[in-house]
Design an enzyme around this catalytic site. Structure first.
Site, PDB file in Angstrom:
ATOM      1  N   ARG A  61      14.686   5.383  15.841  1.00  0.00           N
ATOM      2  CA  ARG A  61      15.399   4.111  15.765  1.00  0.00           C
ATOM      3  C   ARG A  61      15.553   3.426  17.125  1.00  0.00           C
ATOM      4  NH1 ARG A  61      18.794   3.161  11.241  1.00  0.00           N
ATOM      5  NH2 ARG A  61      19.499   1.325  12.433  1.00  0.00           N
ATOM      6  N   HIS A 100      11.006  21.234  24.069  1.00  0.00           N
ATOM      7  CA  HIS A 100       9.549  21.381  24.141  1.00  0.00           C
ATOM      8  C   HIS A 100       8.934  19.996  24.330  1.00  0.00           C
ATOM      9  CE1 HIS A 100       5.817  23.677  22.506  1.00  0.00           C
ATOM     10  NE2 HIS A 100       5.435  22.638  23.221  1.00  0.00           N
ATOM     11  N   ARG A 135       6.253  17.256  24.984  1.00  0.00           N
ATOM     12  CA  ARG A 135       4.806  17.179  24.834  1.00  0.00           C
ATOM     13  C   ARG A 135       4.275  15.964  25.592  1.00  0.00           C
ATOM     14  NH1 ARG A 135       6.329  20.003  20.099  1.00  0.00           N
ATOM     15  NH2 ARG A 135       4.892  21.726  19.660  1.00  0.00           N
ATOM     16  N   GLU A 162       9.821  24.787  26.951  1.00  0.00           N
ATOM     17  CA  GLU A 162       8.551  25.264  26.407  1.00  0.00           C
ATOM     18  C   GLU A 162       7.455  24.224  26.619  1.00  0.00           C
ATOM     19  OE1 GLU A 162      10.320  27.685  22.525  1.00  0.00           O
ATOM     20  OE2 GLU A 162       9.279  25.784  22.240  1.00  0.00           O
ATOM     21  N   HIS A 186       9.721  30.259  15.627  1.00  0.00           N
ATOM     22  CA  HIS A 186       8.881  29.452  14.753  1.00  0.00           C
ATOM     23  C   HIS A 186       9.125  29.835  13.292  1.00  0.00           C
ATOM     24  CE1 HIS A 186       5.759  26.302  14.888  1.00  0.00           C
ATOM     25  NE2 HIS A 186       5.559  26.697  13.641  1.00  0.00           N
ATOM     26  N   HIS A 214      13.775  23.558  14.011  1.00  0.00           N
ATOM     27  CA  HIS A 214      13.536  22.789  12.789  1.00  0.00           C
ATOM     28  C   HIS A 214      14.431  23.250  11.639  1.00  0.00           C
ATOM     29  CE1 HIS A 214      11.225  20.255  10.034  1.00  0.00           C
ATOM     30  NE2 HIS A 214      11.274  21.262   9.186  1.00  0.00           N
TER      31      HIS A 214
END
Length: 237
Positions: free
Chosen positions: A18, A43, A45, A70, A190, A214
């Site tokens: 948003r 993490h 990227r 990470e 994970h 997650h």
């Protein structure tokens, strides 16, 4: 007790969707620590689609527990880590554009590269971990690089456990026993969740830390962040 480090990438994803600063990533990091979690994981990227490089810098004075960054140790990432000096850096072999982490390092093939990067981080007082599949040879390769820890890539365990196949823990137990034998620390992450974390913890000897994002954030949508963090802490005792 196994430490819980909460990955806040999904908070950044929601914020970025948003624009603006809602939810406030820094406030969430403060709150998660206040609720009892022993670490914060990010993490970043290259495309900064969730955590931005500036977030890593802004979080540095906020995270008073363990700070874990990470990522794939490319040039910009290495510079960021050396600037922020987190408690721990976890090296993950992400392909550019990958949706999420989907494989551990081949620690034998990439031994020289990993060793060079790890030596640089060690010179700067940063603990190192290598993301690996549940493979004893990859654990041995990680030890040979000088890494302090491994992080077991647990997607296959989570998938098998969800199918009712508890035997899927087997390779992870073997990898953990090899790590214990070699005196290299064990982290994991994970697809770990409230459904499978207790079983995983009970079967992995000397599990030092889990990094969960997650599932924890998704579960928190229903149960509340304070409640979920403390539910994890109870299961990890």
């Amino acid at each position: 007790m196994t430490k819980l480090s909460v990955n806040i990438n999904k908070i950044a994803t929601l914020r970025n969707s948003r624009g603006g600063n809602t939810p406030n990533l820094l406030q969430v990091a403060k709150d998660i620590q206040q609720f009892g979690a022993q670490g914060i994981t990010i993490h970043p990227r290259p495309d900064e689609r969730h955590i931005r490089y500036q977030d890593a810098r802004d979080l540095k004075p906020i995270v008073y527990t363990e700070y874990n960054i990470e990522g794939n140790p490319q040039h910009n990432f290495i510079e960021l880590v050396l600037e922020c000096k987190p408690t721990q850096v976890t090296l993950v072999p992400d392909a550019i554009g990958a949706l999420t982490s989907n494989a551990g390092w081949d620690t034998i093939k990439h031994k020289d590269y990993l060793t060079e990067v790890i030596q640089e981080f060690n010179r700067n007082g940063i603990r190192t971990a290598i993301f690996v599949d549940a493979d004893e040879k990859m654990v041995e390769g990680a030890k040979a690089t000088g890494a302090d820890r491994i992080e077991l890539y647990t997607e296959s365990f989570a998938h098998q456990y969800g199918l009712g196949n508890k035997a899927g823990i087997g390779p992870f137990v073997k990898a953990a026993l090899k790590a214990n034998e070699l005196n290299i620390g064990i982290n994991a992450g994970h697809d770990l969740s409230l459904d499978n974390i207790k079983f995983f913890k009970e079967n992995i000897p000397n599990l030092l830390e889990v990094s969960i994002g997650h599932a924890l954030i998704s579960e928190s949508l229903y149960l509340g962040l304070d409640n979920v963090v403390n539910m994890y802490l109870q299961k990890l005792k």
